[in-house]
Scaffold this motif. Structure first.
Motif, PDB file in Angstrom:
ATOM      1  N   GLU A 151       0.851  -1.187  -0.153  1.00 30.38           N
ATOM      2  CA  GLU A 151       0.085   0.041   0.085  1.00 30.38           C
ATOM      3  C   GLU A 151       0.926   1.417   0.052  1.00 30.38           C
ATOM      4  N   PRO A 152       1.578   1.450  -1.029  1.00 38.02           N
ATOM      5  CA  PRO A 152       2.418   2.559  -1.028  1.00 38.02           C
ATOM      6  C   PRO A 152       1.769   3.876  -1.207  1.00 38.02           C
ATOM      7  N   ARG A 153       2.186   4.798  -0.300  1.00 40.59           N
ATOM      8  CA  ARG A 153       1.444   6.169  -0.299  1.00 40.59           C
ATOM      9  C   ARG A 153       2.316   7.386  -0.491  1.00 40.59           C
ATOM     10  N   VAL A 154       1.867   8.350  -1.169  1.00 41.61           N
ATOM     11  CA  VAL A 154       2.401   9.357  -1.608  1.00 41.61           C
ATOM     12  C   VAL A 154       1.542  10.747  -1.227  1.00 41.61           C
ATOM     13  N   ILE A 155       2.250  11.915  -1.201  1.00 41.61           N
ATOM     14  CA  ILE A 155       1.453  13.314  -1.066  1.00 41.61           C
ATOM     15  C   ILE A 155       1.955  14.044  -1.925  1.00 41.61           C
ATOM     16  N   GLY A 156       1.162  14.673  -2.884  1.00 42.10           N
ATOM     17  CA  GLY A 156       1.590  15.688  -3.834  1.00 42.10           C
ATOM     18  C   GLY A 156       1.027  17.005  -3.462  1.00 42.10           C
ATOM     19  N   SER A 157       1.804  18.148  -3.689  1.00 40.40           N
ATOM     20  CA  SER A 157       1.438  19.346  -3.294  1.00 40.40           C
ATOM     21  C   SER A 157       1.214  20.314  -4.701  1.00 40.40           C
ATOM     22  N   GLY A 158       0.489  21.330  -4.566  1.00 37.52           N
ATOM     23  CA  GLY A 158       0.163  22.275  -5.649  1.00 37.52           C
ATOM     24  C   GLY A 158       0.025  23.560  -5.255  1.00 37.52           C
ATOM     25  N   SER A 233      13.486  22.769  -1.349  1.00 32.10           N
ATOM     26  CA  SER A 233      13.968  21.829  -2.141  1.00 32.10           C
ATOM     27  C   SER A 233      14.525  20.553  -1.046  1.00 32.10           C
ATOM     28  N   ILE A 234      15.343  21.081  -0.067  1.00 31.81           N
ATOM     29  CA  ILE A 234      15.717  20.067   0.814  1.00 31.81           C
ATOM     30  C   ILE A 234      14.601  19.239   1.818  1.00 31.81           C
ATOM     31  N   SER A 235      13.548  20.070   2.143  1.00 32.56           N
ATOM     32  CA  SER A 235      12.621  19.895   2.718  1.00 32.56           C
ATOM     33  C   SER A 235      11.792  18.601   1.908  1.00 32.56           C
ATOM     34  N   GLU A 236      11.609  18.836   0.777  1.00 28.18           N
ATOM     35  CA  GLU A 236      10.895  17.940  -0.237  1.00 28.18           C
ATOM     36  C   GLU A 236      11.743  16.537  -0.370  1.00 28.18           C
ATOM     37  N   ARG A 237      12.890  16.655  -0.394  1.00 27.02           N
ATOM     38  CA  ARG A 237      13.720  15.504  -0.464  1.00 27.02           C
ATOM     39  C   ARG A 237      13.816  14.669   0.497  1.00 27.02           C
ATOM     40  N   LEU A 238      13.563  15.321   1.869  1.00 25.90           N
ATOM     41  CA  LEU A 238      13.721  14.571   3.075  1.00 25.90           C
ATOM     42  C   LEU A 238      12.331  14.051   3.310  1.00 25.90           C
ATOM     43  N   LYS A 239      11.288  14.673   2.571  1.00 24.37           N
ATOM     44  CA  LYS A 239       9.822  13.996   2.646  1.00 24.37           C
ATOM     45  C   LYS A 239       9.981  12.793   1.821  1.00 24.37           C
ATOM     46  N   LYS A 242      11.967  10.010   3.535  1.00 20.08           N
ATOM     47  CA  LYS A 242      11.007   9.243   4.623  1.00 20.08           C
ATOM     48  C   LYS A 242      10.053   8.371   3.958  1.00 20.08           C
ATOM     49  N   SER A 243       9.412   8.924   2.783  1.00 18.31           N
ATOM     50  CA  SER A 243       8.297   7.925   2.407  1.00 18.31           C
ATOM     51  C   SER A 243       8.739   6.973   1.946  1.00 18.31           C
ATOM     52  N   ILE A 250      13.606   1.238   1.353  1.00 19.66           N
ATOM     53  CA  ILE A 250      14.833   1.412   1.790  1.00 19.66           C
ATOM     54  C   ILE A 250      15.265   0.714   3.057  1.00 19.66           C
ATOM     55  N   SER A 251      16.493   0.635   3.560  1.00 13.94           N
ATOM     56  CA  SER A 251      16.593   0.191   4.868  1.00 13.94           C
ATOM     57  C   SER A 251      16.917   1.309   5.815  1.00 13.94           C
ATOM     58  N   GLU A 252      16.783   1.158   7.062  1.00 12.01           N
ATOM     59  CA  GLU A 252      17.037   2.255   7.924  1.00 12.01           C
ATOM     60  C   GLU A 252      18.499   2.894   7.655  1.00 12.01           C
ATOM     61  N   GLN A 253      19.461   2.027   7.436  1.00 16.82           N
ATOM     62  CA  GLN A 253      20.923   2.392   7.352  1.00 16.82           C
ATOM     63  C   GLN A 253      20.964   3.222   5.916  1.00 16.82           C
ATOM     64  N   GLU A 254      20.268   2.893   4.871  1.00 17.74           N
ATOM     65  CA  GLU A 254      20.354   3.736   3.443  1.00 17.74           C
ATOM     66  C   GLU A 254      19.680   5.145   3.891  1.00 17.74           C
ATOM     67  N   PHE A 255      18.403   4.930   4.600  1.00 19.33           N
ATOM     68  CA  PHE A 255      17.846   6.363   5.079  1.00 19.33           C
ATOM     69  C   PHE A 255      18.765   7.116   5.718  1.00 19.33           C
ATOM     70  N   SER A 256      19.484   6.838   6.739  1.00 27.17           N
ATOM     71  CA  SER A 256      20.347   7.509   7.339  1.00 27.17           C
ATOM     72  C   SER A 256      21.430   8.285   6.801  1.00 27.17           C
ATOM     73  N   LYS A 257      21.910   7.406   5.886  1.00 24.03           N
ATOM     74  CA  LYS A 257      22.973   7.780   5.117  1.00 24.03           C
ATOM     75  C   LYS A 257      22.762   9.023   3.946  1.00 24.03           C
ATOM     76  N   LYS A 258      21.514   8.768   3.204  1.00 19.82           N
ATOM     77  CA  LYS A 258      20.963   9.637   2.517  1.00 19.82           C
ATOM     78  C   LYS A 258      20.518  11.076   3.289  1.00 19.82           C
ATOM     79  N   ARG A 259      19.954  10.856   4.415  1.00 22.62           N
ATOM     80  CA  ARG A 259      19.537  11.855   5.064  1.00 22.62           C
ATOM     81  C   ARG A 259      20.818  12.899   5.419  1.00 22.62           C
TER      82      ARG A 259
END
Length: 266
Positions: A151-158, A233-239, A242-243, A250-259
């Protein structure tokens, strides 16, 4: 007494405002594939939007104390089909999801059912079209027997400026749907499915490629404007990162590295 009643009616109308009809149908040309050429999901999928959902009229906030009303499922359908076709080998529209239908069972691998939640608002007081809009899109992926596999979820903004919203009343909503569809396209291209042609060992590589190539582009999809700040831009990349973690892409390790990498660009 009659005067008081009349005044109450007038005040009630002024406070509740009007509900203006808008169209938030996405531009299909904006739902172009940006996926790597090596991602071609060899699946046949069917999408299902129930008649009840298709006829669902939603009312959310506009500006100046008014509301806007629209049909999110009806407006999204054409763009939704294009998005799915960018990811999967074959896409068909389902008129029912009766698992006893032999023809239905033999022609698709998965059923995808969208769920849409929308919100809107406006910074303007004197005009009613919304200046900001969000589309919360969850894609429930099921086997033909009804078993949910993801059940992948995304949030789009406009968003929209004052001049833009007067030219196209639903522009903020259109941009939010386009943003949600593009994000859904990215996630559906890597979400793990049973008997996936992409092996488990290859998945992290594809995910890493997706992060590096596409995270920086997400903020530019929001409003269509070129005045996004680096912080936004950074805020959206982090969101988005996280998604990916929440959907177990992605794994927790990959998440921490990219963050850490993203935060270093501040």
């Amino acid at each position: 007494m009659k005067i008081n009643c009349s005044l109450l009616i007038v005040i009630s109308v002024l406070l509740t405002g009007c509900a203006h009809p808008i169209v938030i149908k996405p531009d299909e040309n904006k739902i172009s594939t940006s996926l790597p050429s090596d991602i071609n999901r060899d699946y046949k999928v069917g999408y299902y939007i129930s008649p009840k959902d298709k006829n669902l009229e939603v009312t959310t906030l506009g500006g100046g104390g008014d509301n806007v009303r629209y049909y999110p499922y009806r407006d999204i359908e054409d763009g939704y089909r294009v998005m799915l076709s960018n990811v999967f080998e074959s896409v068909i529209k389902l008129n029912s999801i009766d698992e006893n239908d032999v023809k239905f069972r033999s022609n698709i691998d998965f059923i995808i059912v969208p769920k849409i939640i929308t919100t809107s608002g406006s910074t303007g007081f004197f005009t009613w079209p919304p200046t900001n809009f969000t589309v919360d899109l969850t894609n429930t992926i099921k086997k033909v027997n009804g078993e949910v596999v993801s059940e992948p979820r995304v949030i789009g903004s406009g968003g929209a400026s004052t001049s833009e919203k007067l030219m196209e009343h639903g522009i903020a909503g259109r941009r939010a749907i386009e943003d949600a569809l593009l994000k859904a396209q990215d996630i559906l291209s890597v979400v793990n499915l049973p008997n996936n042609i992409i092996s488990d060992t290859a998945l992290p590589k594809i995910t890493d490629k997706y992060i590096n190539n596409n995270l920086s582009e997400n903020s530019n999809r929001i409003s269509g404007n070129s005045n996004n700040t680096p912080e936004k831009s950074i805020s959206e990349r982090l969101k988005t990162l996280k998604s990916l973690k929440e959907n177990r892409l992605i794994s927790e390790q990959e998440f921490s590295k990219k963050r850490t990498e993203i935060l270093k660009t501040l």
